[in-house]
Design a protein around this motif. Structure first.
Motif, PDB file in Angstrom:
ATOM      1  N   LEU A 175      -1.681  -5.295  30.221  1.00 33.47           N
ATOM      2  CA  LEU A 175      -1.428  -4.215  31.173  1.00 33.47           C
ATOM      3  C   LEU A 175      -2.294  -4.295  32.429  1.00 33.47           C
ATOM      4  N   SER A 176      -2.695  -5.507  32.808  1.00 32.49           N
ATOM      5  CA  SER A 176      -3.561  -5.655  33.978  1.00 32.49           C
ATOM      6  C   SER A 176      -2.789  -5.796  35.288  1.00 32.49           C
ATOM      7  N   THR A 177      -1.485  -6.046  35.201  1.00 29.94           N
ATOM      8  CA  THR A 177      -0.687  -6.253  36.412  1.00 29.94           C
ATOM      9  C   THR A 177       0.784  -5.977  36.143  1.00 29.94           C
ATOM     10  N   LEU A 178       1.488  -5.652  37.216  1.00 28.07           N
ATOM     11  CA  LEU A 178       2.945  -5.518  37.163  1.00 28.07           C
ATOM     12  C   LEU A 178       3.618  -6.671  37.910  1.00 28.07           C
ATOM     13  N   ASP A 179       2.839  -7.627  38.376  1.00 24.38           N
ATOM     14  CA  ASP A 179       3.371  -8.727  39.185  1.00 24.38           C
ATOM     15  C   ASP A 179       4.524  -9.484  38.525  1.00 24.38           C
ATOM     16  N   PRO A 180       4.450  -9.840  37.235  1.00 17.00           N
ATOM     17  CA  PRO A 180       5.600 -10.549  36.641  1.00 17.00           C
ATOM     18  C   PRO A 180       6.904  -9.744  36.720  1.00 17.00           C
ATOM     19  N   LEU A 181       6.819  -8.425  36.545  1.00 15.38           N
ATOM     20  CA  LEU A 181       8.015  -7.584  36.639  1.00 15.38           C
ATOM     21  C   LEU A 181       8.505  -7.522  38.085  1.00 15.38           C
ATOM     22  N   ILE A 182       7.599  -7.330  39.026  1.00 14.98           N
ATOM     23  CA  ILE A 182       7.968  -7.275  40.443  1.00 14.98           C
ATOM     24  C   ILE A 182       8.638  -8.585  40.859  1.00 14.98           C
ATOM     25  N   GLU A 183       8.049  -9.702  40.466  1.00  8.86           N
ATOM     26  CA  GLU A 183       8.613 -11.009  40.822  1.00  8.86           C
ATOM     27  C   GLU A 183       9.987 -11.221  40.183  1.00  8.86           C
ATOM     28  N   ALA A 184      10.154 -10.784  38.943  1.00  4.06           N
ATOM     29  CA  ALA A 184      11.457 -10.940  38.268  1.00  4.06           C
ATOM     30  C   ALA A 184      12.530 -10.119  38.973  1.00  4.06           C
ATOM     31  N   ILE A 185      12.199  -8.899  39.335  1.00  5.90           N
ATOM     32  CA  ILE A 185      13.171  -8.040  40.029  1.00  5.90           C
ATOM     33  C   ILE A 185      13.524  -8.627  41.391  1.00  5.90           C
ATOM     34  N   GLU A 186      12.518  -9.088  42.121  1.00  5.73           N
ATOM     35  CA  GLU A 186      12.779  -9.686  43.434  1.00  5.73           C
ATOM     36  C   GLU A 186      13.651 -10.934  43.309  1.00  5.73           C
ATOM     37  N   ARG A 187      13.414 -11.712  42.280  1.00  9.81           N
ATOM     38  CA  ARG A 187      14.214 -12.931  42.079  1.00  9.81           C
ATOM     39  C   ARG A 187      15.675 -12.584  41.773  1.00  9.81           C
ATOM     40  N   ILE A 188      15.886 -11.539  40.997  1.00  7.50           N
ATOM     41  CA  ILE A 188      17.253 -11.123  40.672  1.00  7.50           C
ATOM     42  C   ILE A 188      17.935 -10.523  41.902  1.00  7.50           C
ATOM     43  N   GLN A 189      17.196  -9.744  42.689  1.00  8.74           N
ATOM     44  CA  GLN A 189      17.778  -9.117  43.872  1.00  8.74           C
ATOM     45  C   GLN A 189      18.040 -10.109  44.991  1.00  8.74           C
ATOM     46  N   SER A 190      17.263 -11.171  45.073  1.00  4.11           N
ATOM     47  CA  SER A 190      17.413 -12.171  46.124  1.00  4.11           C
ATOM     48  C   SER A 190      17.427 -13.564  45.517  1.00  4.11           C
ATOM     49  N   PRO A 191      18.516 -13.919  44.838  1.00  7.21           N
ATOM     50  CA  PRO A 191      18.555 -15.253  44.222  1.00  7.21           C
ATOM     51  C   PRO A 191      18.502 -16.336  45.290  1.00  7.21           C
ATOM     52  N   PRO A 192      17.952 -17.500  44.922  1.00  9.56           N
ATOM     53  CA  PRO A 192      17.911 -18.590  45.897  1.00  9.56           C
ATOM     54  C   PRO A 192      19.320 -18.987  46.311  1.00  9.56           C
ATOM     55  N   SER A 193      19.489 -19.311  47.556  1.00 11.17           N
ATOM     56  CA  SER A 193      20.813 -19.682  48.040  1.00 11.17           C
ATOM     57  C   SER A 193      21.185 -21.068  47.521  1.00 11.17           C
ATOM     58  N   ALA A 194      22.463 -21.301  47.439  1.00 12.29           N
ATOM     59  CA  ALA A 194      22.950 -22.575  46.923  1.00 12.29           C
ATOM     60  C   ALA A 194      22.633 -23.717  47.889  1.00 12.29           C
ATOM     61  N   THR A 195      22.623 -23.404  49.173  1.00 11.33           N
ATOM     62  CA  THR A 195      22.291 -24.439  50.143  1.00 11.33           C
ATOM     63  C   THR A 195      20.844 -24.249  50.568  1.00 11.33           C
ATOM     64  N   THR A 196      20.129 -25.341  50.642  1.00 15.89           N
ATOM     65  CA  THR A 196      18.722 -25.262  50.989  1.00 15.89           C
ATOM     66  C   THR A 196      18.466 -25.707  52.414  1.00 15.89           C
ATOM     67  N   GLY A 197      19.444 -26.124  53.112  1.00 13.49           N
ATOM     68  CA  GLY A 197      19.243 -26.558  54.484  1.00 13.49           C
ATOM     69  C   GLY A 197      20.527 -27.090  55.073  1.00 13.49           C
ATOM     70  N   LYS A 198      20.412 -27.562  56.265  1.00 12.71           N
ATOM     71  CA  LYS A 198      21.580 -28.121  56.943  1.00 12.71           C
ATOM     72  C   LYS A 198      21.684 -29.606  56.643  1.00 12.71           C
ATOM     73  N   ARG A 199      22.867 -30.092  56.742  1.00 20.48           N
ATOM     74  CA  ARG A 199      23.107 -31.504  56.467  1.00 20.48           C
ATOM     75  C   ARG A 199      23.461 -32.185  57.781  1.00 20.48           C
ATOM     76  N   LEU A 200      22.814 -33.277  58.026  1.00 20.09           N
ATOM     77  CA  LEU A 200      23.067 -34.070  59.209  1.00 20.09           C
ATOM     78  C   LEU A 200      23.560 -35.440  58.757  1.00 20.09           C
ATOM     79  N   VAL A 201      24.698 -35.844  59.249  1.00 20.66           N
ATOM     80  CA  VAL A 201      25.252 -37.143  58.890  1.00 20.66           C
ATOM     81  C   VAL A 201      25.297 -37.992  60.150  1.00 20.66           C
TER      82      VAL A 201
END
Length: 169
Positions: free
Chosen positions: A108-134
Motif C-alpha cells: 500500500l505504498s503507492t497507487l502508481d501501478p493502478l494509475i499506469e494500468a488505467i492510463e494504458r487502457i485509456q490510451s493504448p499505443p497506436s498501431a503505427t509508430t511513425g511514418k514510412r518513407l520509401v
C-alpha cells in the motif's frame, strides 16, 4: 482519476483517512470528462493519523491514513470492475495492478501501478509508430533502415545528393 486525485493529495501532504464511495462525487456533463470530487471535508486532515475509519474500506491490520486511502481506492477500483464494460483482458490488467499495489513490498505504498494500468487502457499505443518513407533508385538494393537510437539522419550534400543514415538490419 480517483487514484490520481488521491496521489496528488498525498503529494500535497493531505490525507483523507476514510475514503468510501459515499464521499466521492463524480462530476461532469455535456460532453465533459467525468471527474471525481472528494466530499465529506471533515475527514480531511494534515498528514497525521486520524481516527475515522469505515471497516469495509480499511485494511484489517493497522496502517496509517495514506495506506488506508490507498486501500480504499483499490477496493473501490475492484468493486467498479464488477459493473464495468472493460474487455476481459483490460479487467485482468487492472486486477493485476491492484494486486501489485496491495502486495508488493512495502504494501500500500503507492497507487502508481493502478494509475499506469488505467492510463494504458485509456490510451493504448497506436498501431503505427511513425511514418514510412520509401525511396527507390536503380543504383541500390532495397533494404530496411532502422533508426539509430530513435533517429534517422538526413544529409543534403552541396551537389544535391541526399544521404539517409540510421542502422541497417
Amino acid at each position: 482519476l480517483l487514484a490520481k486525485l488521491v496521489a496528488s493529495l498525498h503529494d500535497a501532504g493531505r490525507n483523507h483517512g476514510d475514503l468510501k464511495p459515499t464521499n466521492i462525487l463524480v462530476t461532469g456533463a455535456d460532453g465533459n470528462p467525468l471527474l471525481p470530487l472528494l466530499v465529506d471535508l471533515l475527514d480531511f486532515g494534515p498528514a497525521e493519523e486520524g481516527e475515522i475509519r469505515t471497516p469495509a474500506y480499511c485494511p484489517a491490520y493497522g496502517v496509517g491514513t495514506r495506506e488506508r486511502d490507498r486501500f480504499a481506492v483499490l477496493k473501490i477500483a475492484e468493486e467498479s470492475l464488477v459493473d464495468s464494460d472493460l474487455t476481459a483482458e483490460s479487467a485482468e490488467f487492472i486486477k493485476k495492478a491492484i494486486s501489485t499495489c496491495r502486495e508488493k513490498a512495502p504494501a500500500l505504498s503507492t497507487l502508481d501501478p493502478l494509475i499506469e494500468a488505467i492510463e494504458r487502457i485509456q490510451s493504448p499505443p497506436s498501431a503505427t509508430t511513425g511514418k514510412r518513407l520509401v525511396l527507390r533508385s536503380p543504383s541500390f538494393q532495397p533494404m530496411r533502415i532502422a533508426p539509430d537510437e530513435g533517429r534517422y539522419y538526413v544529409f543534403v550534400h552541396h551537389r544535391g545528393d541526399v544521404t539517409i543514415t540510421g542502422a541497417t538490419e
